[in-house]
Design a protein around this motif. Structure first.
Motif, PDB file in Angstrom:
ATOM      1  N   PHE A  94       1.098  -1.470  -0.201  1.00 41.03           N
ATOM      2  CA  PHE A  94      -0.308   0.040   0.230  1.00 41.03           C
ATOM      3  C   PHE A  94       0.651   1.326  -0.395  1.00 41.03           C
ATOM      4  N   PHE A  99       1.334   2.143  -6.469  1.00 43.88           N
ATOM      5  CA  PHE A  99       0.277   0.912  -5.700  1.00 43.88           C
ATOM      6  C   PHE A  99      -1.038   1.931  -6.447  1.00 43.88           C
ATOM      7  N   VAL A 160      -7.302  -2.796   0.675  1.00 45.21           N
ATOM      8  CA  VAL A 160      -7.053  -2.900  -0.471  1.00 45.21           C
ATOM      9  C   VAL A 160      -7.849  -1.302  -1.045  1.00 45.21           C
ATOM     10  N   ALA A 163      -7.363   2.269   0.844  1.00 42.82           N
ATOM     11  CA  ALA A 163      -5.359   2.205   0.269  1.00 42.82           C
ATOM     12  C   ALA A 163      -5.686   2.979  -1.257  1.00 42.82           C
ATOM     13  N   PRO A 169      -2.223   4.477   2.833  1.00 43.01           N
ATOM     14  CA  PRO A 169      -1.574   3.200   2.747  1.00 43.01           C
ATOM     15  C   PRO A 169      -1.794   2.713   4.536  1.00 43.01           C
TER      16      PRO A 169
END
Length: 196
Positions: A94, A99, A160, A163, A169
């Motif tokens: 993250f 990302f 997920v 993030a 994050p």
């Protein structure tokens, strides 16, 4: 050998573009330019754009699951330590500058109105493989209680998404705390273990 390198170069370019710009917004001509190959080369390796999307998903999913499995098993034989290692890995992922969330989840969202797309089978297989990984991760003396694996998968999905969408994050830390409570709540009482 050159054919394999060309195949990988096309997949690398397509995955990068599809992940950054979306599969609907990225035409095959962009992939051709990015991979620096002739148009016929792409179509020799992949029948069409749907085949290319499907191949990128399969490769990304395999690599991601292998990475997550390797990271989790740094925790050794103890399921709790393996779960901690999994959350450590997700925290690092993250925080990475590149990302963009789960490529599989992002494509699944783009394809939600296309249930017949060939990538749907890859998406379903990826989801099942993640549940299998979690099942293996939590198994010590026996399988985890019913529902635990699905609940952990939902925590991972949520972390997920938070993030990526909310640019948080630290979402893995919150999910880690919830997961620890979930796993602790499912453990048999100490007396029951002692009486074995």
């Amino acid at each position: 050998m050159a054919t394999t390198r060309t195949h990988e170069r096309i997949l690398d370019a397509a995955t990068r573009l599809f992940a950054d710009e979306g599969i609907h917004a990225t035409g095959v001509d962009r992939v051709i330019a990015e991979a620096d190959v002739a148009p016929m080369t792409v179509y020799r390796h992949f029948a069409n754009k749907d085949g290319l999307v499907t191949a990128t998903l399969a490769r990304w999913g395999e690599r991601w699951l292998a990475w997550l499995r390797d990271e989790a098993w740094l925790g050794g034989d103890d399921p709790g330590a393996r779960l901690e290692a999994l959350w450590d890995a997700l925290e690092k992922w993250f925080a990475d500058e590149g990302f963009r969330g789960s490529y599989v989840a992002n494509v699944a969202t783009e394809l939600r109105a296309k249930p017949g797309h060939p990538a749907q089978a890859v998406i379903a297989a990826h989801r099942a493989a993640l549940r299998e990984l979690l099942q293996d991760l939590l198994t010590a003396d026996g399988p985890p209680p019913a529902g635990t694996v699905l609940q952990l998968q939902m925590l991972i999905d949520g972390a997920v998404a938070a993030a990526a969408v909310d640019r948080q994050p630290g979402a893995a830390a919150d999910a880690r705390a919830l997961a620890a409570g979930l796993v602790a709540d499912r453990r048999p009482p100490a007396r029951a273990l002692a009486g074995r």
